[in-house]
Design a protein around this motif. Sequence first.
Motif, PDB file in Angstrom:
ATOM      1  N   LEU A  23      30.550  40.431  61.098  1.00  8.22           N
ATOM      2  CA  LEU A  23      31.518  40.491  60.016  1.00  8.22           C
ATOM      3  C   LEU A  23      30.905  41.315  58.891  1.00  8.22           C
ATOM      4  CD1 LEU A  23      34.263  39.524  58.919  1.00  8.22           C
ATOM      5  CD2 LEU A  23      33.075  37.545  57.942  1.00  8.22           C
ATOM      6  N   LEU A  24      31.582  42.380  58.502  1.00  7.74           N
ATOM      7  CA  LEU A  24      31.104  43.243  57.432  1.00  7.74           C
ATOM      8  C   LEU A  24      31.667  42.762  56.108  1.00  7.74           C
ATOM      9  CD1 LEU A  24      31.690  46.727  59.145  1.00  7.74           C
ATOM     10  CD2 LEU A  24      29.675  45.233  59.297  1.00  7.74           C
ATOM     11  N   LEU A  25      30.806  42.638  55.115  1.00 16.42           N
ATOM     12  CA  LEU A  25      31.212  42.224  53.775  1.00 16.42           C
ATOM     13  C   LEU A  25      30.915  43.368  52.815  1.00 16.42           C
ATOM     14  CD1 LEU A  25      30.352  38.859  51.961  1.00 16.42           C
ATOM     15  CD2 LEU A  25      30.294  41.037  50.772  1.00 16.42           C
ATOM     16  N   ARG A  26      31.948  43.895  52.193  1.00 12.22           N
ATOM     17  CA  ARG A  26      31.773  44.926  51.162  1.00 12.22           C
ATOM     18  C   ARG A  26      32.002  44.268  49.807  1.00 12.22           C
ATOM     19  NH1 ARG A  26      34.700  49.223  48.459  1.00 12.22           N
ATOM     20  NH2 ARG A  26      36.673  48.632  49.448  1.00 12.22           N
ATOM     21  N   PRO A  27      30.938  44.099  48.997  1.00 16.50           N
ATOM     22  CA  PRO A  27      31.124  43.493  47.675  1.00 16.50           C
ATOM     23  C   PRO A  27      31.948  44.407  46.773  1.00 16.50           C
ATOM     24  CG  PRO A  27      28.794  43.495  48.342  1.00 16.50           C
ATOM     25  CD  PRO A  27      29.526  44.411  49.276  1.00 16.50           C
ATOM     26  N   LEU A  28      32.951  43.833  46.146  1.00 17.08           N
ATOM     27  CA  LEU A  28      33.791  44.581  45.218  1.00 17.08           C
ATOM     28  C   LEU A  28      33.414  44.316  43.771  1.00 17.08           C
ATOM     29  CD1 LEU A  28      37.269  44.083  46.957  1.00 17.08           C
ATOM     30  CD2 LEU A  28      35.659  45.992  47.208  1.00 17.08           C
ATOM     31  N   GLY A  29      32.503  43.371  43.558  1.00 13.28           N
ATOM     32  CA  GLY A  29      32.053  43.071  42.207  1.00 13.28           C
ATOM     33  C   GLY A  29      32.149  41.595  41.891  1.00 13.28           C
ATOM     34  N   ALA A  30      31.556  41.222  40.780  1.00 16.28           N
ATOM     35  CA  ALA A  30      31.505  39.816  40.383  1.00 16.28           C
ATOM     36  C   ALA A  30      31.658  39.695  38.875  1.00 16.28           C
ATOM     37  CB  ALA A  30      30.192  39.185  40.837  1.00 16.28           C
ATOM     38  N   LEU A  31      32.133  38.538  38.450  1.00 15.68           N
ATOM     39  CA  LEU A  31      32.288  38.207  37.044  1.00 15.68           C
ATOM     40  C   LEU A  31      31.740  36.806  36.802  1.00 15.68           C
ATOM     41  CD1 LEU A  31      36.073  39.190  36.659  1.00 15.68           C
ATOM     42  CD2 LEU A  31      34.127  40.569  35.872  1.00 15.68           C
ATOM     43  N   SER A  32      31.244  36.573  35.617  1.00 12.82           N
ATOM     44  CA  SER A  32      30.898  35.220  35.185  1.00 12.82           C
ATOM     45  C   SER A  32      31.661  34.967  33.898  1.00 12.82           C
ATOM     46  CB  SER A  32      29.391  35.075  34.960  1.00 12.82           C
ATOM     47  OG  SER A  32      29.072  33.748  34.579  1.00 12.82           O
ATOM     48  N   ILE A  33      32.561  33.990  33.936  1.00  9.91           N
ATOM     49  CA  ILE A  33      33.477  33.753  32.833  1.00  9.91           C
ATOM     50  C   ILE A  33      33.155  32.373  32.235  1.00  9.91           C
ATOM     51  CG2 ILE A  33      35.890  33.551  32.162  1.00  9.91           C
ATOM     52  CD1 ILE A  33      36.557  35.276  34.639  1.00  9.91           C
ATOM     53  N   PRO A  34      32.546  32.338  31.060  1.00  8.00           N
ATOM     54  CA  PRO A  34      32.164  31.042  30.474  1.00  8.00           C
ATOM     55  C   PRO A  34      33.382  30.170  30.197  1.00  8.00           C
ATOM     56  CG  PRO A  34      31.064  32.861  29.354  1.00  8.00           C
ATOM     57  CD  PRO A  34      32.125  33.475  30.227  1.00  8.00           C
ATOM     58  N   TYR A  35      33.200  28.879  30.388  1.00  7.45           N
ATOM     59  CA  TYR A  35      34.234  27.931  29.984  1.00  7.45           C
ATOM     60  C   TYR A  35      34.335  27.887  28.460  1.00  7.45           C
ATOM     61  CZ  TYR A  35      34.865  25.665  34.562  1.00  7.45           C
ATOM     62  OH  TYR A  35      35.184  25.386  35.868  1.00  7.45           O
ATOM     63  N   GLU A  36      35.535  27.640  27.964  1.00  4.60           N
ATOM     64  CA  GLU A  36      35.700  27.331  26.546  1.00  4.60           C
ATOM     65  C   GLU A  36      35.005  25.993  26.266  1.00  4.60           C
ATOM     66  OE1 GLU A  36      37.023  29.117  24.166  1.00  4.60           O
ATOM     67  OE2 GLU A  36      37.620  30.760  25.496  1.00  4.60           O
ATOM     68  N   PRO A  37      34.417  25.842  25.070  1.00  2.00           N
ATOM     69  CA  PRO A  37      33.742  24.582  24.753  1.00  2.00           C
ATOM     70  C   PRO A  37      34.613  23.348  24.963  1.00  2.00           C
ATOM     71  CG  PRO A  37      33.200  26.237  23.114  1.00  2.00           C
ATOM     72  CD  PRO A  37      34.252  26.842  24.003  1.00  2.00           C
ATOM     73  N   ALA A  38      35.898  23.450  24.637  1.00  2.00           N
ATOM     74  CA  ALA A  38      36.786  22.288  24.798  1.00  2.00           C
ATOM     75  C   ALA A  38      36.934  21.916  26.271  1.00  2.00           C
ATOM     76  CB  ALA A  38      38.152  22.587  24.190  1.00  2.00           C
ATOM     77  N   THR A  39      36.940  22.908  27.146  1.00  2.00           N
ATOM     78  CA  THR A  39      37.052  22.627  28.583  1.00  2.00           C
ATOM     79  C   THR A  39      35.771  21.983  29.094  1.00  2.00           C
ATOM     80  OG1 THR A  39      38.564  24.497  28.864  1.00  2.00           O
ATOM     81  CG2 THR A  39      37.495  23.646  30.842  1.00  2.00           C
ATOM     82  N   ARG A  40      34.632  22.500  28.643  1.00  4.23           N
ATOM     83  CA  ARG A  40      33.358  21.872  29.037  1.00  4.23           C
ATOM     84  C   ARG A  40      33.320  20.420  28.576  1.00  4.23           C
ATOM     85  NH1 ARG A  40      27.703  24.096  28.358  1.00  4.23           N
ATOM     86  NH2 ARG A  40      27.510  22.765  30.185  1.00  4.23           N
TER      87      ARG A  40
END
Length: 391
Positions: free
Chosen positions: A36-53
Amino acid sequence: MTDNDGSTRVIGLMSGTSYDAIDVAAAEFTADGDTLLLRPLGALSIPYEPATRDAIAAVLPPAPTTIEAVCRLTTDLGHTYAGAAGRALAELCGGTADLVCSHGQTVYHWVSDGRALGTLQLGQPAWLAAATGLPVVSDVRSADVAAGGQGAPLVPAFDALLLAPDPGGPRRAALNLGGIANITVLSDDTVLGYDTGPANALVDVACARWFGEPYDDGGRHAAAGTVLPDLLAALLAEPYYAAPAPKSTGKELFHPEYLDGFLSGDERGADVVATLTELTARTVADQLRAHRIAEVVAAGGGLRNPVLTARIAELAGCRLDSIDRYGIDPDAKEAYAFALLGWLTWHGLPGALPSVTGASRAAVLGSVTPGTAALRLPEPAAMPSRLRIVR
C-alpha cells in the motif's frame, strides 16, 4: 468512491490523552500489489480553545459530570473537528478527498481486572459529515472491544506495515510518547503492542501545577531537577507496570489526583518533574529490554524532550531514531495512522491486530456516517503486507 487511478484520499484526525491539540493529516493511498503506497499530503496541528480544554478536563475521571455536560462537549468537539477537517480539505487536499477518519477524544476507557469492557470517544461525527460532505469513520475502538480486545493500541497496524522487520535485521520496536507511552514490538512471526504507562501525562500535570506551563519544553525542568528515590520507588510500585500484555491504560488511571496520592507537598517542582521523567524512561526501557530491542523508531510529543529520549536509550541499551527518517512527521504519525485505519475500514479490512489487543478475531473498525452523497463503499480489497511512503 476512489479516483480513476485507484487512489483514495483520507483525512485522519487524532486527539490524544494530552488533549492539547487536534493532529490532522491527509494522505493518498494507492494499492500496488501487496504493498500500500501512502503519499503524505501534509499535516496540521490545531490547538484546542482554552474553554474546550477545560470542558474536556471537567468530564475526565475522577471528576463528577452530567449527561448534559457530555452532550454539550461531544457536540462542541464535533464542530471543532469539522472545522479541522474542513481546513485539511481546503489546505492539504485542494478541496478533494474521499473520507475522514476521526478518532475523537477519549474521555473514558473502561478496564476491569485487565479486561476492557467499554470505551468512549466524544466528537459527534455527523457535524464532520455535514460540514465536509464526506463520509466519516468514527468510534474506531469499540469493535475490537466487542471482539474481546483492549481496543488499544491501534497504531501497531500502521507500525507493522511500515516497519516490517528485514530478515536478519535488528530487532525493532516503534514507540509513541504522547500522554501515554505505547510500544509496538516487531518480529518475524508476530506483532505485540501495548501501553507501557504514562509518557507525558503526569509530567504535564506537574508542569502545569508548579510552573504554569502545559509541558516540559525541551526537558529543561527535568534537567534542572534531581530524581527523588523514595517517590520514584513508590510510583514504580503501581501494579499496572507488572501486569501482562495485552493491556491498555489512560488518564482514567494516571490523572492529577493519582499523582497527589504520592506527594507530601514539600517537594520542589523541578525534582517532581525529574522523577516523573525518570518514571517514564524506566517503565518504557524495562519493556524494551524485556523484548531485546536494538532499534526504536519513535514519535509523539515526548520525542522533543531530549532528557527523556536520552534516558530511554541509555537504560534500554538501544538506538532511538525519529520516524521522520521514514518520511513521516513524528508529530503527525498517529493522524496518519488513523488515516490508514480509515482506508482499511473503507475497503472492508480489519484495522486491529489480535496479537496486540487480545481480541478473538481481527475486527473491521468503526462506524461510517454518510456524507451528503449516497454512500457507496468500494469492493473489499486484499490486505496489504507492507506500507511504503512515496512523494
